[in-house]
Design a protein around this motif. Structure first.
Motif, PDB file in Angstrom:
ATOM      1  N   LYS A  66     -52.973  21.210  15.582  1.00 41.60           N
ATOM      2  CA  LYS A  66     -53.112  19.773  15.793  1.00 41.60           C
ATOM      3  C   LYS A  66     -51.949  19.095  15.092  1.00 41.60           C
ATOM      4  CE  LYS A  66     -58.130  19.883  15.796  1.00 41.60           C
ATOM      5  NZ  LYS A  66     -59.337  19.486  15.079  1.00 41.60           N
ATOM      6  N   ASP A  67     -51.529  17.949  15.628  1.00 42.88           N
ATOM      7  CA  ASP A  67     -50.490  17.174  14.976  1.00 42.88           C
ATOM      8  C   ASP A  67     -51.089  16.519  13.739  1.00 42.88           C
ATOM      9  OD1 ASP A  67     -48.547  17.781  16.799  1.00 42.88           O
ATOM     10  OD2 ASP A  67     -48.924  16.018  18.057  1.00 42.88           O
ATOM     11  N   PRO A  68     -50.388  16.614  12.606  1.00 43.73           N
ATOM     12  CA  PRO A  68     -50.925  15.972  11.397  1.00 43.73           C
ATOM     13  C   PRO A  68     -50.837  14.461  11.502  1.00 43.73           C
ATOM     14  CG  PRO A  68     -48.755  16.877  10.960  1.00 43.73           C
ATOM     15  CD  PRO A  68     -49.142  17.299  12.360  1.00 43.73           C
ATOM     16  N   ASP A  69     -51.828  13.802  10.948  1.00 43.96           N
ATOM     17  CA  ASP A  69     -51.847  12.348  10.937  1.00 43.96           C
ATOM     18  C   ASP A  69     -50.989  11.880   9.767  1.00 43.96           C
ATOM     19  OD1 ASP A  69     -52.427   9.740  11.401  1.00 43.96           O
ATOM     20  OD2 ASP A  69     -54.427   9.795  10.493  1.00 43.96           O
ATOM     21  N   PRO A  70     -49.883  11.149  10.015  1.00 48.18           N
ATOM     22  CA  PRO A  70     -48.990  10.789   8.912  1.00 48.18           C
ATOM     23  C   PRO A  70     -49.646   9.908   7.860  1.00 48.18           C
ATOM     24  CG  PRO A  70     -48.236   9.799  10.984  1.00 48.18           C
ATOM     25  CD  PRO A  70     -49.415  10.660  11.289  1.00 48.18           C
ATOM     26  N   GLN A  71     -50.556   9.021   8.242  1.00 46.84           N
ATOM     27  CA  GLN A  71     -51.216   8.170   7.252  1.00 46.84           C
ATOM     28  C   GLN A  71     -52.219   8.958   6.427  1.00 46.84           C
ATOM     29  OE1 GLN A  71     -52.888   4.923   9.397  1.00 46.84           O
ATOM     30  NE2 GLN A  71     -50.949   3.801   9.528  1.00 46.84           N
ATOM     31  N   ALA A  74     -50.245  11.248   3.636  1.00 45.80           N
ATOM     32  CA  ALA A  74     -49.743  10.643   2.409  1.00 45.80           C
ATOM     33  C   ALA A  74     -50.747   9.685   1.787  1.00 45.80           C
ATOM     34  CB  ALA A  74     -48.440   9.897   2.698  1.00 45.80           C
ATOM     35  N   GLY A  75     -51.637   9.158   2.577  1.00 37.41           N
ATOM     36  CA  GLY A  75     -52.523   8.107   2.119  1.00 37.41           C
ATOM     37  C   GLY A  75     -53.539   8.479   1.068  1.00 37.41           C
ATOM     38  N   PRO A  76     -54.384   9.502   1.263  1.00 33.39           N
ATOM     39  CA  PRO A  76     -55.485   9.724   0.323  1.00 33.39           C
ATOM     40  C   PRO A  76     -55.036  10.004  -1.103  1.00 33.39           C
ATOM     41  CG  PRO A  76     -55.822  11.019   2.298  1.00 33.39           C
ATOM     42  CD  PRO A  76     -54.477  10.391   2.402  1.00 33.39           C
ATOM     43  N   GLU A  77     -53.972  10.826  -1.273  1.00 34.78           N
ATOM     44  CA  GLU A  77     -53.551  11.127  -2.637  1.00 34.78           C
ATOM     45  C   GLU A  77     -53.023   9.884  -3.320  1.00 34.78           C
ATOM     46  OE1 GLU A  77     -51.274  13.511  -0.587  1.00 34.78           O
ATOM     47  OE2 GLU A  77     -52.908  14.927  -0.296  1.00 34.78           O
ATOM     48  N   VAL A  78     -52.237   9.096  -2.595  1.00 36.69           N
ATOM     49  CA  VAL A  78     -51.675   7.882  -3.181  1.00 36.69           C
ATOM     50  C   VAL A  78     -52.782   6.891  -3.494  1.00 36.69           C
ATOM     51  CG1 VAL A  78     -50.145   5.929  -2.763  1.00 36.69           C
ATOM     52  CG2 VAL A  78     -49.466   8.218  -2.050  1.00 36.69           C
TER      53      VAL A  78
END
Length: 175
Positions: A66-71, A74-78
């Motif tokens: 599956k294509d990774p969701d860019p948001q 990076a989003g959850p860790e930040v």
């Protein structure tokens, strides 16, 4: 003068010598080993035969991509870091927007911005009895161990002038 003479000797009859080297017969290449093949030759038939054990192992493998969701990448860790750590407002900031630091309005507790770090180190250097590591830790919400290490190991704008060893050596004088 000597370089002109050597250049004349070196370039004398250059075209004839080059033509003589080009027209010489080239040595023939060594014969190839019979096991080596040229790229155009056919491979033996065993490559095209089925290998049942390998085929059965290949059928057991299932790959789903599956294509990774860019948001989501990076989003959850930040967001987790931002939400988990309490933040504090900046004590000092640069006027204007010279280096892009003005978009930062707060930092996590236990951290310093670049401007705050330089200000704290400068205060400690000017007035070490007033700006002790304990006061810096309290003022900037730092761990006392980190504040002590900051004042102990970092020296902003520390210039040391080493005097000359002999009288013959000249030293630059302050004007």
């Amino acid at each position: 003068m000597g370089s002109r003479v050597t250049r004349l000797i070196r370039n004398f009859n250059l075209e004839n010598r080059a033509q003589r080297e080009i027209s010489k017969t080239k040595p023939t290449a060594a014969p190839r080993h019979p096991s080596s093949r040229s790229p155009g030759e056919e491979l033996p038939g065993e490559v095209h035969l089925k290998n049942d054990p390998l085929l059965s192992m290949l059928k057991d493998v299932y790959v789903e991509s599956k294509d990774p969701d860019p948001q989501a990448e990076a989003g959850p860790e930040v967001k987790k870091v931002e939400e988990d750590t309490p933040r504090r407002a900046l004590k000092y900031s640069l006027p204007g927007d010279p280096y892009g630091f003005c978009d930062v309005t707060d930092v996590p507790k236990g951290r310093l911005s670049l401007v705050e770090a330089l200000t704290a180190l400068n205060n400690h250097k000017r007035l070490p009895k007033t700006w002790t590591p304990e006061k810096l830790a309290q003022e900037y919400s730092l761990d006392p161990k980190d504040a002590k290490a900051l004042t102990e190991f970092f020296f902003p704008f520390d210039i040391k002038i080493i005097p000359p060893k002999t009288e013959e050596t000249q030293q630059i004088k302050d004007s």
